[in-house]
Design a protein around this motif. Structure first.
Motif, mmCIF file in Angstrom:
data_model
loop_
_atom_site.group_PDB
_atom_site.id
_atom_site.type_symbol
_atom_site.label_atom_id
_atom_site.label_comp_id
_atom_site.label_asym_id
_atom_site.label_seq_id
_atom_site.Cartn_x
_atom_site.Cartn_y
_atom_site.Cartn_z
ATOM 1 N N PHE A 41 24.059 37.132 0.608
ATOM 2 C CA PHE A 41 24.528 37.694 -0.579
ATOM 3 C C PHE A 41 23.467 36.783 -1.255
ATOM 4 O O PHE A 41 23.416 36.059 -1.704
ATOM 5 C CB PHE A 41 25.794 37.495 -0.227
ATOM 6 C CG PHE A 41 26.881 36.371 -0.175
ATOM 7 C CD1 PHE A 41 27.022 35.324 1.177
ATOM 8 C CD2 PHE A 41 27.305 35.417 -2.117
ATOM 9 C CE1 PHE A 41 27.573 34.749 0.534
ATOM 10 C CE2 PHE A 41 28.523 34.882 -1.705
ATOM 11 C CZ PHE A 41 28.378 34.310 -0.247
ATOM 12 N N CYS A 44 25.594 33.596 -3.456
ATOM 13 C CA CYS A 44 24.919 32.225 -2.519
ATOM 14 C C CYS A 44 23.711 31.694 -3.219
ATOM 15 O O CYS A 44 22.541 31.580 -2.083
ATOM 16 C CB CYS A 44 25.205 32.156 -1.090
ATOM 17 S SG CYS A 44 24.721 31.284 -0.367
ATOM 18 N N PHE A 46 22.651 29.317 -1.457
ATOM 19 C CA PHE A 46 22.277 28.872 -0.025
ATOM 20 C C PHE A 46 21.288 29.719 0.109
ATOM 21 O O PHE A 46 19.824 29.964 0.714
ATOM 22 C CB PHE A 46 22.888 28.361 0.925
ATOM 23 C CG PHE A 46 24.009 27.561 0.352
ATOM 24 C CD1 PHE A 46 23.275 25.473 0.340
ATOM 25 C CD2 PHE A 46 25.213 27.693 0.115
ATOM 26 C CE1 PHE A 46 24.349 24.810 0.070
ATOM 27 C CE2 PHE A 46 25.856 26.321 -0.153
ATOM 28 C CZ PHE A 46 25.335 25.023 -0.060
ATOM 29 N N ARG A 74 29.107 41.640 7.500
ATOM 30 C CA ARG A 74 30.041 40.071 7.955
ATOM 31 C C ARG A 74 30.481 39.941 9.193
ATOM 32 O O ARG A 74 30.051 39.252 9.975
ATOM 33 C CB ARG A 74 30.559 40.213 6.563
ATOM 34 C CG ARG A 74 30.803 39.224 5.930
ATOM 35 C CD ARG A 74 31.746 38.504 4.530
ATOM 36 N NE ARG A 74 31.252 37.922 3.518
ATOM 37 C CZ ARG A 74 31.298 36.678 3.336
ATOM 38 N NH1 ARG A 74 32.326 36.026 4.177
ATOM 39 N NH2 ARG A 74 30.461 36.085 2.942
ATOM 40 N N LYS A 84 31.027 32.163 10.051
ATOM 41 C CA LYS A 84 31.195 32.782 9.519
ATOM 42 C C LYS A 84 30.393 31.901 8.163
ATOM 43 O O LYS A 84 31.088 31.071 7.230
ATOM 44 C CB LYS A 84 32.438 33.443 8.881
ATOM 45 C CG LYS A 84 32.962 33.535 7.448
ATOM 46 C CD LYS A 84 34.333 34.153 7.021
ATOM 47 C CE LYS A 84 33.941 33.702 6.380
ATOM 48 N NZ LYS A 84 36.189 33.811 5.329
ATOM 49 N N GLN A 85 29.262 31.704 7.772
ATOM 50 C CA GLN A 85 28.731 31.658 7.187
ATOM 51 C C GLN A 85 27.124 31.449 7.031
ATOM 52 O O GLN A 85 26.031 33.313 7.632
ATOM 53 C CB GLN A 85 27.815 29.612 7.804
ATOM 54 C CG GLN A 85 27.145 28.960 6.965
ATOM 55 C CD GLN A 85 27.038 27.691 8.232
ATOM 56 O OE1 GLN A 85 27.344 26.651 8.442
ATOM 57 N NE2 GLN A 85 25.863 26.893 7.968
ATOM 58 N N PHE A 86 26.852 31.683 5.650
ATOM 59 C CA PHE A 86 25.780 32.905 4.994
ATOM 60 C C PHE A 86 24.357 30.930 4.685
ATOM 61 O O PHE A 86 25.002 31.191 3.694
ATOM 62 C CB PHE A 86 25.416 34.018 4.738
ATOM 63 C CG PHE A 86 26.928 34.567 5.187
ATOM 64 C CD1 PHE A 86 26.218 35.455 5.762
ATOM 65 C CD2 PHE A 86 28.404 34.260 5.193
ATOM 66 C CE1 PHE A 86 26.888 36.737 6.702
ATOM 67 C CE2 PHE A 86 28.911 35.077 5.965
ATOM 68 C CZ PHE A 86 28.602 36.111 7.030
ATOM 69 N N PRO A 87 23.508 31.833 4.381
ATOM 70 C CA PRO A 87 21.773 32.649 5.518
ATOM 71 C C PRO A 87 22.086 32.775 6.732
ATOM 72 O O PRO A 87 22.495 31.165 7.212
ATOM 73 C CB PRO A 87 20.849 32.369 4.580
ATOM 74 C CG PRO A 87 20.336 30.787 4.890
ATOM 75 C CD PRO A 87 22.564 30.397 3.889
ATOM 76 N N GLU A 100 21.796 27.417 8.964
ATOM 77 C CA GLU A 100 21.143 26.087 7.326
ATOM 78 C C GLU A 100 20.142 26.581 6.853
ATOM 79 O O GLU A 100 19.292 26.712 7.480
ATOM 80 C CB GLU A 100 20.996 25.109 8.345
ATOM 81 C CG GLU A 100 22.641 24.541 8.893
ATOM 82 C CD GLU A 100 23.566 23.803 8.070
ATOM 83 O OE1 GLU A 100 23.011 23.566 6.672
ATOM 84 O OE2 GLU A 100 24.798 24.095 7.560
ATOM 85 N N SER A 101 20.647 26.517 5.154
ATOM 86 C CA SER A 101 19.023 26.687 4.567
ATOM 87 C C SER A 101 18.358 26.297 4.904
ATOM 88 O O SER A 101 16.625 26.756 4.951
ATOM 89 C CB SER A 101 19.671 27.202 3.040
ATOM 90 O OG SER A 101 20.410 25.944 3.117
HETATM 91 N N1 LIG Z 1 24.285 24.058 4.821
HETATM 92 C C1 LIG Z 1 24.290 25.575 4.745
HETATM 93 C C2 LIG Z 1 25.564 26.233 4.055
HETATM 94 C C3 LIG Z 1 25.792 27.266 4.191
HETATM 95 C C4 LIG Z 1 27.233 27.839 3.083
HETATM 96 O O1 LIG Z 1 28.041 26.946 1.938
HETATM 97 N N2 LIG Z 1 27.164 28.816 2.818
HETATM 98 C C5 LIG Z 1 28.355 29.785 2.341
HETATM 99 C C6 LIG Z 1 28.226 30.695 1.261
HETATM 100 S S1 LIG Z 1 27.224 29.648 -0.278
HETATM 101 C C7 LIG Z 1 29.035 30.533 3.276
HETATM 102 O O2 LIG Z 1 28.465 30.900 4.113
HETATM 103 N N3 LIG Z 1 30.202 31.145 3.053
HETATM 104 C C8 LIG Z 1 31.062 31.348 3.853
HETATM 105 C C9 LIG Z 1 31.422 32.939 3.372
HETATM 106 O O3 LIG Z 1 31.017 33.087 2.250
HETATM 107 O O4 LIG Z 1 32.692 33.512 4.398
HETATM 108 C C10 LIG Z 1 22.825 26.422 4.395
HETATM 109 O O5 LIG Z 1 22.153 25.699 3.729
HETATM 110 O O6 LIG Z 1 22.883 27.140 4.847
#
Ligand SMILES: N[C@@H](CCC(=O)N[C@@H](CS)C(=O)NCC(=O)O)C(=O)O
Length: 231
Positions: A41, A44, A46, A74, A84-87, A100-101
């Motif tokens: 999204f 975000c 990352f 989602r 539940k993690q993005f990207p 993990e970005s």
């Molecule tokens: N260490 C991960 C962190 C990813 C992260 O924290 N993403 C957040 C969005 S900025 C997320 O997925 N949150 C759960 C959600 O949006 O429901 C990376 O670098 O990809």
């Protein structure tokens, strides 16, 4: 009118705060046969790091927008990846699925280019902080908007650092509209074919195969998306 001026000004500020990452191609990459698929999204930090890298590697991707509280992609991402993690990146060419970005960026550089990740994208927390600054001026602009799903994904020509492309990407994200993101940053090998198709080198440029519409101008594109897909 004031709303549009503020919109453009804050988007310019976001590009400034991210020091123009995703403005130009930095590495010649091999184009994947099948499109990469990215669940992400717009706000975000990352996800932004990954989109910057896609622009800098001149790689396109199928984008499945997953704004907070989104209901279209989602659940698909969570079901597929288990978190539940993005990207969340899916590469149908290698069958790899990555979270993990930093890992995604390393993967893209190794799989499709010479393996060297641009310094600005491999400074760990500093990179994330710099990317996060880009979210500040646009706070509150990414939120899900009820929409009708298109039968076929839309197509957007864009590059990450463009303030006008950001405005369109946010609208696509809010409306949860799947789209092929054609990155044409400065130095892109795809610019010639883009100009041959569109008639001029200007982005954002949207093509909607569902209505056979093609549009320039961020404000017009956003209006078109709202009129066509807002439920
Ligand atoms: N260490 C991960 C962190 C990813 C992260 O924290 N993403 C957040 C969005 S900025 C997320 O997925 N949150 C759960 C959600 O949006 O429901 C990376 O670098 O990809």
């Amino acid at each position: 009118m004031f709303g549009r001026t503020l919109d453009v000004a804050t988007s310019w500020l976001a590009s400034g705060l991210t020091v123009g990452r995703g403005l130009r191609v930095r590495m010649t990459a091999r184009q994947p046969e099948a499109l990469l698929e990215l669940y992400e999204f717009e706000s975000c930090p990352f996800c932004r790091k990954v989109r910057e890298t896609l622009s800098e590697l001149d790689l396109d991707a199928m984008i499945y927008p997953c704004p907070p509280n989104g209901t279209r992609f989602r659940p698909v991402a969570i079901e597929r990846g288990g978190k539940k993690q993005f990207p969340f990146l899916v590469d149908p060419n290698t069958k790899r699925e990555l979270y993990e970005s930093d890992e995604i960026i390393r993967y893209l550089a190794h799989e499709y280019a010479d393996g060297v990740v641009p310094l600005a994208e491999r400074m760990g927390p500093l990179t994330t902080l710099r990317s996060g600054l880009g979210s500040l001026p646009r706070a509150g602009r990414v939120h899900v908007v009820p929409s009708k799903a298109p039968a076929t994904p839309l197509e957007l020509w864009s590059f990450e650092a463009s303030p006008f492309c950001r405005i369109v990407r946010e609208a696509l994200c809010n409306l949860e509209l799947p789209h092929v993101l054609h990155n044409v940053a400065k130095g892109s090998a795809k610019r010639d074919s883009f100009v041959a198709r569109s008639g001029k080198m200007m982005v954002p440029f949207l093509h909607d195969p569902n209505t056979k519409s093609s549009l320039f101008e961020s404000a017009e594109i956003v209006r078109y998306l709202e009129d066509t897909y807002r439920a």
